[in-house]
Design an enzyme around this catalytic site. Sequence first.
Site, mmCIF file in Angstrom:
data_model
loop_
_atom_site.group_PDB
_atom_site.id
_atom_site.type_symbol
_atom_site.label_atom_id
_atom_site.label_comp_id
_atom_site.label_asym_id
_atom_site.label_seq_id
_atom_site.Cartn_x
_atom_site.Cartn_y
_atom_site.Cartn_z
ATOM 1 N N ASP A 106 9.631 -10.458 -5.237
ATOM 2 C CA ASP A 106 10.441 -10.056 -6.389
ATOM 3 C C ASP A 106 9.773 -8.939 -7.178
ATOM 4 O OD1 ASP A 106 12.448 -12.135 -5.998
ATOM 5 O OD2 ASP A 106 10.888 -13.530 -6.606
ATOM 6 N N HIS B 224 4.484 -17.969 -6.407
ATOM 7 C CA HIS B 224 5.792 -18.385 -5.898
ATOM 8 C C HIS B 224 5.821 -19.905 -5.832
ATOM 9 C CE1 HIS B 224 9.291 -18.759 -3.241
ATOM 10 N NE2 HIS B 224 9.567 -17.500 -3.532
ATOM 11 N N HIS C 233 16.641 -18.827 -10.326
ATOM 12 C CA HIS C 233 16.774 -18.634 -8.874
ATOM 13 C C HIS C 233 16.841 -17.149 -8.537
ATOM 14 C CE1 HIS C 233 17.645 -19.129 -4.766
ATOM 15 N NE2 HIS C 233 18.890 -19.562 -4.810
#
Length: 427
Positions: A363, A305, A264
Amino acid sequence: MSDKKASLSIDGKTLDLKVHSGTIGPDVIEVSALTGNGYFTYDPGFVSTAACESKITYIDGDKGILLHGGYPIEQLAEQSDYLETCFLLLYGELPNADQKEAFFSKVRMHTMVNDQMSTFFKGFRRDAHPMAIMCGVVGALSAFYHDSLDITDEKHREISAIRLIAKMPTLAAMTYKYTIGQPFMYPQNHLSYAENFLHMMFGNPCEPSNVNPVLAKAMDKIFLLHADHEQNASTSTVRLAGSTGANPFACISAGIAALWGPSHGGANEAVLDMLNEIGDASRIDEFVAKAKDKDDPFRLMGFGHRVYKNFDPRAKVMKQAADEVLAELGLENDPLLKIAKRLEQLALEDEYFIERKLYPNVDFYSGIILKAIGIPTSMFTVIFALGRTPGWIAHWNEMISGSYRIGRPRQLYTGPVQRDFVSLDKR
């Protein structure tokens, strides 16, 4: 809601199930009638289950859409700021000028933590993971504010939300300072939210802080782009904990624990680990080939993603911020960052990545920015938790403000059927 129904035929019976429609997004089928007929639904990971009704955030992963209160994330990132977005998540509308100043003032008034909190840190080893410390100290806030923990009181919920948003940067910076053996820095309330965080992270009592505005701007964008992401694992954890009537500080601590999991909150940390594993730009082709080999366990981190099947709408904004930070700091020739930029180029040009829609995600770029600023990888998930706090507390407040039930998922039991106990001498 709608008058539509869905029919389910099972064991010769037909069950009519209510169908509910939101303002946008897929319709949902209410399956509560199944329980009375002896059935549960089976949905591992809850990937096809709407566990709640919410007005806060909407995601369309296929189209690459992320909306907070109806506003596209790209517009918020370009035209708003983190604290204004916090207000939007908490109250459902953007503030006018007076509301914005009042909200900002409240946050500034609550940035300090009780001095006794510093003694909590002394109970941790200096080499403790920062997320372990954050789980403890955020939950411990409830010990200092027990006079305003009536979750049925709207004012108590509001002041708890303000306190959490205001104190998370202070606690995060204290966690970093503790792990490196430096003294804690007090917040400076004339600074912006992001400037204050960087001041507490990198300042020291011996000289005045000089926060680079380019870095502060990028930090604010990182916070904003992580502020909420609908019903993800940590947000669902906060809601589930909140459904028991637990206080908000305990619920946010539970969210931090869930975010700590590498599946996560550890994605941008995994990006830096990957860059270190590659090690040198001359080895990029070798590792890209490994990533394309389905029998090779190596995976390129920071591309694609789970939710966004097209592109991550946050990534474009984060890419621009990354470019600005690297230019400001003159780090275009940093070895790891050169690897990152080359990987980015390959992902945008190579047919393998384009066909599979494996575009660089938020990210990937946030990991680059945080490394460039000088934040260690062990703190990356703490930064994520800091940014996500308003989303967590907004979802908690939304649930507590309405009608809710304690969360109680069911299971498909596959263990032994009933059997008689066997005494020890006969086993």
